[in-house]
Write a protein that holds these residues in place. Structure first.
Motif, short mmCIF file in Angstrom:
data_model
loop_
_atom_site.label_atom_id
_atom_site.label_comp_id
_atom_site.label_asym_id
_atom_site.label_seq_id
_atom_site.Cartn_x
_atom_site.Cartn_y
_atom_site.Cartn_z
N CYS A 65 0.83 -1.21 0.00
CA CYS A 65 0.00 0.00 0.00
C CYS A 65 0.86 1.27 0.00
CB CYS A 65 -0.91 -0.03 1.22
SG CYS A 65 -1.86 1.48 1.46
N SER A 66 0.59 2.16 -0.94
CA SER A 66 1.34 3.42 -1.03
C SER A 66 1.07 4.31 0.19
CB SER A 66 0.95 4.17 -2.30
OG SER A 66 1.41 3.49 -3.44
N LEU A 67 -0.19 4.31 0.66
CA LEU A 67 -0.53 5.15 1.80
C LEU A 67 0.17 4.65 3.06
CD1 LEU A 67 -2.18 7.59 2.58
CD2 LEU A 67 -4.17 6.10 2.94
N LYS A 68 0.27 3.35 3.21
CA LYS A 68 0.97 2.77 4.36
C LYS A 68 2.45 3.16 4.32
CE LYS A 68 1.77 -1.63 6.74
NZ LYS A 68 1.51 -3.09 6.72
N ALA A 69 3.05 3.11 3.12
CA ALA A 69 4.46 3.50 2.98
C ALA A 69 4.66 4.98 3.29
CB ALA A 69 4.94 3.17 1.57
N ALA A 70 3.71 5.81 2.85
CA ALA A 70 3.81 7.24 3.12
C ALA A 70 3.74 7.54 4.61
CB ALA A 70 2.69 7.98 2.37
N LEU A 71 2.87 6.82 5.32
CA LEU A 71 2.76 7.03 6.76
C LEU A 71 3.98 6.50 7.49
CD1 LEU A 71 -1.00 6.15 7.48
CD2 LEU A 71 0.04 8.38 7.12
N ALA A 72 4.55 5.42 6.97
CA ALA A 72 5.70 4.80 7.65
C ALA A 72 6.93 5.69 7.64
CB ALA A 72 6.02 3.46 6.99
N ASP A 73 7.19 6.35 6.50
CA ASP A 73 8.40 7.18 6.43
C ASP A 73 8.12 8.68 6.40
OD1 ASP A 73 7.53 7.63 3.85
OD2 ASP A 73 9.02 6.32 2.92
N GLY A 74 6.84 9.04 6.49
CA GLY A 74 6.49 10.46 6.55
C GLY A 74 6.70 11.21 5.26
N ILE A 96 -2.57 6.95 -8.48
CA ILE A 96 -2.74 7.42 -7.10
C ILE A 96 -1.53 8.19 -6.61
CG2 ILE A 96 -4.25 5.46 -6.53
CD1 ILE A 96 -1.87 4.28 -4.95
N SER A 97 -1.78 9.07 -5.66
CA SER A 97 -0.73 9.76 -4.92
C SER A 97 -1.14 9.75 -3.46
CB SER A 97 -0.56 11.21 -5.40
OG SER A 97 -0.13 11.24 -6.75
N ALA A 98 -0.18 9.52 -2.57
CA ALA A 98 -0.49 9.41 -1.14
C ALA A 98 0.47 10.27 -0.32
CB ALA A 98 -0.38 7.95 -0.69
N ALA A 99 -0.03 10.76 0.80
CA ALA A 99 0.81 11.59 1.68
C ALA A 99 0.29 11.49 3.10
CB ALA A 99 0.79 13.05 1.21
N PRO A 100 1.17 11.70 4.10
CA PRO A 100 0.71 11.71 5.50
C PRO A 100 -0.03 13.00 5.82
CG PRO A 100 3.06 12.18 5.39
CD PRO A 100 2.63 11.86 3.99
N LEU A 101 -0.99 12.92 6.73
CA LEU A 101 -1.69 14.10 7.25
C LEU A 101 -1.09 14.45 8.60
CD1 LEU A 101 -5.51 13.61 6.58
CD2 LEU A 101 -4.02 15.38 5.67
N ARG A 102 -0.77 15.72 8.83
CA ARG A 102 -0.15 16.15 10.08
C ARG A 102 -1.02 17.20 10.76
NH1 ARG A 102 5.31 14.53 10.02
NH2 ARG A 102 6.03 13.86 7.94
N ASP A 103 -0.96 17.23 12.08
CA ASP A 103 -1.67 18.28 12.81
C ASP A 103 -0.79 19.52 12.88
OD1 ASP A 103 0.25 17.76 14.74
OD2 ASP A 103 -1.13 16.72 16.10
N ARG A 104 -1.22 20.51 13.62
CA ARG A 104 -0.49 21.79 13.67
C ARG A 104 0.89 21.64 14.32
NH1 ARG A 104 -3.62 26.14 12.42
NH2 ARG A 104 -5.88 25.78 12.35
N LYS A 105 1.06 20.59 15.10
CA LYS A 105 2.36 20.36 15.74
C LYS A 105 3.26 19.45 14.91
CE LYS A 105 0.64 21.02 20.45
NZ LYS A 105 0.51 20.42 21.80
N GLY A 106 2.80 19.07 13.72
CA GLY A 106 3.61 18.25 12.84
C GLY A 106 3.50 16.76 13.08
N ARG A 107 2.61 16.34 13.97
CA ARG A 107 2.44 14.92 14.25
C ARG A 107 1.54 14.28 13.19
NH1 ARG A 107 0.48 15.86 20.37
NH2 ARG A 107 -0.92 17.14 19.09
N ILE A 108 1.90 13.08 12.76
CA ILE A 108 1.10 12.37 11.77
C ILE A 108 -0.17 11.85 12.43
CG2 ILE A 108 0.99 10.36 10.25
CD1 ILE A 108 3.96 10.65 9.74
N VAL A 109 -1.31 12.25 11.91
CA VAL A 109 -2.61 11.86 12.48
C VAL A 109 -3.44 11.02 11.50
CG1 VAL A 109 -2.71 13.83 14.05
CG2 VAL A 109 -3.63 14.04 11.72
N GLY A 110 -2.90 10.79 10.33
CA GLY A 110 -3.64 10.02 9.32
C GLY A 110 -2.97 10.16 7.96
N GLY A 111 -3.71 9.84 6.91
CA GLY A 111 -3.16 9.93 5.57
C GLY A 111 -4.20 10.42 4.58
#
Length: 455
Positions: A65-74, A96-111
């Motif tokens: 999964c591309s989204l899983k890879a994007a979340l794994a390495d940010g 497809i294109s995938a990327a991690p979603l980050r909150d205002r503090k830069g923490r990954i909260v989803g994709g």
């Protein structure tokens, strides 16, 4: 830029042509835009809260999964071509294109993943390359299913094949499928219509000629046999081939040698021949208008394709297949056929077979803006059938539809309603006006579970 503060992010995402969805860290879908719903044929309400692999069933959900890879390495992952499977079983190619979603503090909260439907592009590529395989031949007919079931064995045998059937039944499509399933798939597939050229031109077209063989023959020209060397030569309308040329075809098949016009010696070729005709070759042999030795040389494997009027159960399936193709080519959102149109098509004898049905759907797309194809979108001959033509076939039509209406047709209706509601922001009467159905009918369709007959 202050006006952007008054526009919601959801509204902006819904205006995009690409599908967009987001997931949380547990892979639950948290956002699903309008284009995502249109491409997947899954409504937003159905998608939200479900695992992404339950909705998409893609070719990379098994671990790459591309989204899983994007979340794994940010890091973002872009422009990967895959396919996913719609609820009706249709495979859809997407980029497809995938990327991690980050909150205002830069923490990954989803994709987040965006995807683009590549169906139109793939269709154009197939038309250019001629790469049609068994899955491109659409049929529920038991007779046709038997043919499809043995195509891989026929393809692997290397034997000469004779394909019989009326015009428009898909003889060339079957021939291409045999070629692409065979060991010759990487070599040329060359098609020649033997009834389209006069005898003198056909001989040169098939076998080629040497410079000076006739007036205007200024240089050597290879024929279709040489062009197909190593691959497959499809001789369409073989029944229209003149008797003198049949002798040369027979020699090419038996000795694997062709002799160009004006040549002093033959040239070896390695070609598999698939021939096709809509004529009765056995009757032509009896009347001595077709050589018996060539007939028996061609008739190693015989495939007789049934006409569309003998497989009415294929009409709804083929119609929906052509609708999906036209949607991809035109960018429209035609959901399917109204009940009235479906029954009109089922009663039609289709002298032009599958090709005629495809032309009817293409004509309807010119007039139909979206929703369901209605009676007024059909050619005049179909929209006003002869009186009394319906009753004689109603029993057969009912039988043919019985397996289709409960499942695929009910799903098509429900998808059409959901998409119309999405286009009109949930306004029921606007969706009813587009689909030309009553409010009660719309509610019954939405309430009908998959696999049960809708209104």
């Amino acid at each position: 830029m202050s006006f952007l503060k008054d526009i919601s992010c959801e509204y902006i995402m819904d205006s995009l042509a690409d599908g967009v969805f987001t997931v949380d860290l547990d892979w639950n879908i948290t956002f699903f835009n309008r284009a995502a719903s249109a491409i997947t044929k899954v409504s937003r309400a159905e998608a939200l809260g479900r695992k992404c692999w339950e909705v998409f069933r893609s070719s990379i959900c098994d671990g790459s999964c591309s989204l899983k890879a994007a979340l794994a390495d940010g890091e973002s992952r872009g422009n990967r071509s895959i396919f996913f499977v719609r609820p009706d079983g249709t495979k859809v190619p997407i980029s497809i294109s995938a990327a991690p979603l980050r909150d205002r503090k830069g923490r990954i909260v989803g994709g987040v993943e965006s995807f683009r439907d590549l169906s139109a592009l793939r269709l154009m590529q197939k038309k250019l390359d001629g790469l049609y395989r068994v899955e491109d031949i659409v049929s529920r007919s038991p007779a046709f299913q038997r043919i499809l079931g043995i195509l891989p064995q026929i393809a692997g045998s290397g034997a000469t094949v004779l394909v019989l059937g009326e015009s428009g039944t898909g003889k060339e499509l079957v021939a291409r499928a045999i070629h692409n399933l065979s060991a010759r798939a990487g070599k040329p597939f060359v098609a020649v219509n033997c009834g389209a050229l006069p005898e003198n031109l056909l001989e040169s077209e098939l076998f080629g000629h040497k410079a000076g063989a006739f007036t205007d023959a200024k240089r050597d020209k290879p024929g279709r046999f040489q062009a197909a060397d190593g691959g497959t030569l499809f001789l369409d309308e073989i029944g229209d081939m003149p008797l003198p040329l049949q002798v040369k075809i027979l020699r090419a098949l038996q000795e694997k040698i062709v002799e160009p016009l004006g040549a002093v010696k033959g040239q070896p070729v390695d070609v598999r021949v698939i021939a096709a005709t809509n004529r009765d070759l056995e009757d032509m042999v009896a009347r001595q208008t077709f050589r018996s030795d060539l007939f028996y040389r061609l008739n190693v494997v015989r495939l007789a394709l049934p006409p569309l009027r003998e497989r009415p159960e294929d009409v709804p399936l083929l119609a929906q297949h052509f609708i999906s193709r036209q949607n991809a080519l035109t960018g429209k959102e035609v959901a399917g056929l109204s009940d009235e149109v479906l029954r009109l098509l089922m009663r039609h004898p289709f002298p032009g077979n599958v090709r005629e049905l495809e032309n009817i759907i293409e004509y309807a797309f010119i007039l139909c803006p979206g929703g369901l194809i209605q009676r007024e979108h059909l050619p005049d001959k179909l929209a006003r059938p002869a009186e009394g033509a319906a009753s004689a076939q109603d029993a057969q039509i009912h039988t043919a539809l019985s397996a289709f209406v409960g499942g695929p047709l009910a799903d098509i209706k429900r998808q059409a309603v959901e998409q119309a509601l999405a286009r009109h922001g949930g306004r029921v009467m606007a969706a009813c006006r587009e689909l030309k159905i009553s409010k009660d009918t719309l509610r019954r369709i939405v309430r009908t579970p998959s696999g049960e007959q809708g209104a």
